[in-house]
Design an enzyme around this catalytic site. Structure first.
Site, PDB file in Angstrom:
ATOM      1  N   ASP A  20      66.538  44.592  59.441  1.00 57.50           N
ATOM      2  CA  ASP A  20      66.910  43.106  58.351  1.00 57.50           C
ATOM      3  C   ASP A  20      65.797  42.620  58.004  1.00 57.50           C
ATOM      4  O   ASP A  20      65.079  41.715  57.659  1.00 57.50           O
ATOM      5  CB  ASP A  20      68.212  42.649  58.734  1.00 57.50           C
ATOM      6  CG  ASP A  20      67.885  41.647  59.697  1.00 57.50           C
ATOM      7  OD1 ASP A  20      66.577  42.180  60.572  1.00 57.50           O
ATOM      8  OD2 ASP A  20      68.256  41.108  60.698  1.00 57.50           O
ATOM      9  N   GLY A  21      64.582  43.055  58.385  1.00 59.96           N
ATOM     10  CA  GLY A  21      63.478  42.577  58.455  1.00 59.96           C
ATOM     11  C   GLY A  21      62.775  41.879  59.998  1.00 59.96           C
ATOM     12  O   GLY A  21      61.409  41.518  59.682  1.00 59.96           O
ATOM     13  N   GLU A  22      63.325  41.174  60.504  1.00 56.94           N
ATOM     14  CA  GLU A  22      63.171  40.600  61.722  1.00 56.94           C
ATOM     15  C   GLU A  22      61.967  41.815  62.680  1.00 56.94           C
ATOM     16  O   GLU A  22      62.509  42.524  62.453  1.00 56.94           O
ATOM     17  CB  GLU A  22      64.771  40.540  62.896  1.00 56.94           C
ATOM     18  CG  GLU A  22      65.004  39.067  61.963  1.00 56.94           C
ATOM     19  CD  GLU A  22      66.291  38.904  63.019  1.00 56.94           C
ATOM     20  OE1 GLU A  22      66.545  39.218  63.349  1.00 56.94           O
ATOM     21  OE2 GLU A  22      67.282  37.955  62.785  1.00 56.94           O
ATOM     22  N   HIS A  65      38.542  31.159  53.406  1.00 57.75           N
ATOM     23  CA  HIS A  65      37.467  31.121  51.510  1.00 57.75           C
ATOM     24  C   HIS A  65      36.836  29.823  51.495  1.00 57.75           C
ATOM     25  O   HIS A  65      36.199  29.584  50.504  1.00 57.75           O
ATOM     26  CB  HIS A  65      39.013  30.989  50.760  1.00 57.75           C
ATOM     27  CG  HIS A  65      38.957  30.749  49.332  1.00 57.75           C
ATOM     28  ND1 HIS A  65      38.777  31.582  48.440  1.00 57.75           N
ATOM     29  CD2 HIS A  65      39.310  29.985  48.352  1.00 57.75           C
ATOM     30  CE1 HIS A  65      38.569  30.356  47.393  1.00 57.75           C
ATOM     31  NE2 HIS A  65      39.004  29.961  47.765  1.00 57.75           N
ATOM     32  N   ASP A  71      31.777  33.604  41.109  1.00 57.42           N
ATOM     33  CA  ASP A  71      32.655  31.887  41.010  1.00 57.42           C
ATOM     34  C   ASP A  71      31.908  30.815  41.838  1.00 57.42           C
ATOM     35  O   ASP A  71      31.535  31.175  42.226  1.00 57.42           O
ATOM     36  CB  ASP A  71      33.749  31.911  40.810  1.00 57.42           C
ATOM     37  CG  ASP A  71      34.133  32.610  42.539  1.00 57.42           C
ATOM     38  OD1 ASP A  71      33.499  32.435  43.580  1.00 57.42           O
ATOM     39  OD2 ASP A  71      35.563  32.947  42.849  1.00 57.42           O
ATOM     40  N   LYS A 113      33.800  31.794  36.462  1.00 61.22           N
ATOM     41  CA  LYS A 113      34.560  32.165  36.512  1.00 61.22           C
ATOM     42  C   LYS A 113      35.815  31.048  36.436  1.00 61.22           C
ATOM     43  O   LYS A 113      35.735  30.352  36.988  1.00 61.22           O
ATOM     44  CB  LYS A 113      35.314  33.298  37.794  1.00 61.22           C
ATOM     45  CG  LYS A 113      36.578  33.527  38.001  1.00 61.22           C
ATOM     46  CD  LYS A 113      36.790  34.041  38.732  1.00 61.22           C
ATOM     47  CE  LYS A 113      38.111  33.774  40.641  1.00 61.22           C
ATOM     48  NZ  LYS A 113      37.681  34.690  41.153  1.00 61.22           N
ATOM     49  N   ASP A 132      31.758  37.932  47.331  1.00 56.16           N
ATOM     50  CA  ASP A 132      32.771  37.965  47.149  1.00 56.16           C
ATOM     51  C   ASP A 132      33.931  38.176  48.701  1.00 56.16           C
ATOM     52  O   ASP A 132      33.810  38.857  48.994  1.00 56.16           O
ATOM     53  CB  ASP A 132      34.051  38.256  45.743  1.00 56.16           C
ATOM     54  CG  ASP A 132      35.274  37.043  45.673  1.00 56.16           C
ATOM     55  OD1 ASP A 132      34.893  36.535  46.066  1.00 56.16           O
ATOM     56  OD2 ASP A 132      35.755  37.770  44.690  1.00 56.16           O
ATOM     57  N   THR A 180      44.009  41.657  44.120  1.00 56.50           N
ATOM     58  CA  THR A 180      44.012  42.923  43.410  1.00 56.50           C
ATOM     59  C   THR A 180      42.719  43.215  41.673  1.00 56.50           C
ATOM     60  O   THR A 180      43.185  44.205  41.535  1.00 56.50           O
ATOM     61  CB  THR A 180      44.922  42.324  41.337  1.00 56.50           C
ATOM     62  OG1 THR A 180      43.793  41.000  41.184  1.00 56.50           O
ATOM     63  CG2 THR A 180      46.602  41.121  42.176  1.00 56.50           C
ATOM     64  N   GLY A 181      42.049  43.181  42.422  1.00 58.09           N
ATOM     65  CA  GLY A 181      40.684  43.455  41.647  1.00 58.09           C
ATOM     66  C   GLY A 181      39.864  42.857  40.923  1.00 58.09           C
ATOM     67  O   GLY A 181      39.425  43.331  40.282  1.00 58.09           O
TER      68      GLY A 181
HETATM   69  C1  R5P Z   1      39.362  33.291  44.655  1.00 58.02           C
HETATM   70  O1  R5P Z   1      38.593  32.490  44.742  1.00 58.02           O
HETATM   71  C2  R5P Z   1      38.955  34.784  45.960  1.00 58.02           C
HETATM   72  O2  R5P Z   1      37.430  34.177  46.539  1.00 58.02           O
HETATM   73  C3  R5P Z   1      38.744  36.045  44.892  1.00 58.02           C
HETATM   74  O3  R5P Z   1      37.683  36.119  43.771  1.00 58.02           O
HETATM   75  C4  R5P Z   1      40.251  36.190  44.586  1.00 58.02           C
HETATM   76  O4  R5P Z   1      41.001  35.908  45.503  1.00 58.02           O
HETATM   77  C5  R5P Z   1      39.918  37.825  44.139  1.00 58.02           C
HETATM   78  O5  R5P Z   1      41.328  37.882  43.734  1.00 58.02           O
HETATM   79  P1  R5P Z   1      41.839  39.321  42.446  1.00 58.02           P
HETATM   80  O6  R5P Z   1      41.093  40.804  43.094  1.00 58.02           O
HETATM   81  O7  R5P Z   1      43.305  39.235  42.538  1.00 58.02           O
HETATM   82  O8  R5P Z   1      41.098  38.595  41.305  1.00 58.02           O
END
Ligand code: R5P
Length: 297
Positions: free
Chosen positions: A38-40, A130, A169, A192, A222, A227-228
């Site tokens: 069940d994921g526990e 972050h 960014d 960005k 970064d 997701t890239g």
């Molecule tokens: C956002 O400000 C972070 O520093 C990364 O740039 C961000 O999380 C990257 O996410 P993704 O690869 O999905 O664009």
């Protein structure tokens, strides 16, 4: 052998934990995980950390929520066995949700801070959190270790054409500046924009700084590749401005789904990440930086 400390090798970060134990010359205690249908999750410490400072090492990915809960179970058990706990969370999830960007949104990082504060850990060490804002949600001593020198030194050894460091960014501008300083070059910051409702990323391709990229190898720096999407957009903008090669340096390579393929299709020449999260591009070892911080506690 340092008898006062032991390292708990937690399910998300066994290799890193082993590396840390080796450098600190400490005993290692394996933490066993069983996941029920069940994921526990069930956690078992295969050793006794009683009377020691137990350095528990666990990145909160994959999957984010399961790893966070496991972390709490491990901390509680180690404390009940009589250990003081230092939480080493190389990748700390939820740090990006460090404010209410859209009205009504929960500030997830605030809850993560409270969670660790009330867990009973003595202190917390993470890598390249972050934002500085995210770190402020802890009342326990919480430290972020920079992987930038290790990443920058990796690229410094390469034979690059007039390297230029690029932050996708404004939030990453200090990181890019530090990286460029170590490489003995300069940095620029792209503009960005992320639509807070759809998540769509766009990067302005008309900023004057882009004039600097022509015929140069650009290193996009970064903290996270998820997701890239951000790096793909940044690569497109750099290529449109006639850069030479695009190389990537990132701390936490989450690399969801086909993120690596997307980056390669966008024409990225090299992707280098640290081993806060194991991946096929985790070429830079952050163990020494984490151990330096543990030694300073
Ligand atoms: C956002 O400000 C972070 O520093 C990364 O740039 C961000 O999380 C990257 O996410 P993704 O690869 O999905 O664009």
């Amino acid at each position: 052998m340092n008898e006062e400390i032991c390292v708990l090798a937690c399910p998300g970060s066994k290799n890193l934990a082993n590396g840390i134990a080796k450098i600190l010359a400490t005993k290692i205690i394996d933490v066993e995980l069983k996941v029920f249908p069940d994921g526990e999750s069930k956690i078992k410490l295969n050793g006794n950390p009683s009377g020691k400072l137990a350095v528990m090492v666990q990145s909160t990915y994959p999957t984010v929520n399961a790893r966070l809960l496991e972390t709490l179970f491990i901390i509680k058990k180690a404390m009940k066995m009589g250990a003081d706990v230092c939480a080493v969370i190389p990748y700390l999830a939820y740090a990006r949700q460090d404010k209410e960007f859209v009205e009504g949104e929960a500030v997830s990082m605030e809850s993560i801070g409270s969670m660790f504060d009330s867990s009973g850990v003595r202190n917390l060490i993470t890598v390249d959190i972050h934002s500085d804002t995210a770190l402020k949600y802890f009342t326990i001593p919480a430290y972020t270790v920079s992987a930038v020198p290790l990443l920058a030194n990796h690229f410094k050894k390469q034979d690059l054409v007039q390297p230029l460091v690029v932050s996708p960014d404004i939030g990453g501008s200090k990181r890019a500046e530090e990286f460029a300083k170590i490489m003995g070059t300069e940095s620029i910051v792209l503009s960005k924009h992320r639509d807070r409702n759809t998540g769509q990323v766009s990067i302005d391709d008309s900023i004057p700084e882009l004039a600097k990229v022509k015929n140069r190898d650009t290193i996009l720096v970064d903290d996270i590749i998820s997701t890239g999407g951000s790096i793909v957009k940044a690569t497109e903008v750099l290529k449109k401005a006639y850069c030479n090669n695009v190389l990537i340096a990132c701390t936490h390579a989450l690399l969801l789904d086909d993120a690596l393929d997307k980056l390669r299709s966008a024409g990225v020449q090299e992707i280098v990440a640290t081993n806060t999260i194991p991946s096929q591009v985790s070429k830079v070892d952050v163990t020494p930086a984490i151990c330096d911080q543990i030694n300073k506690l």
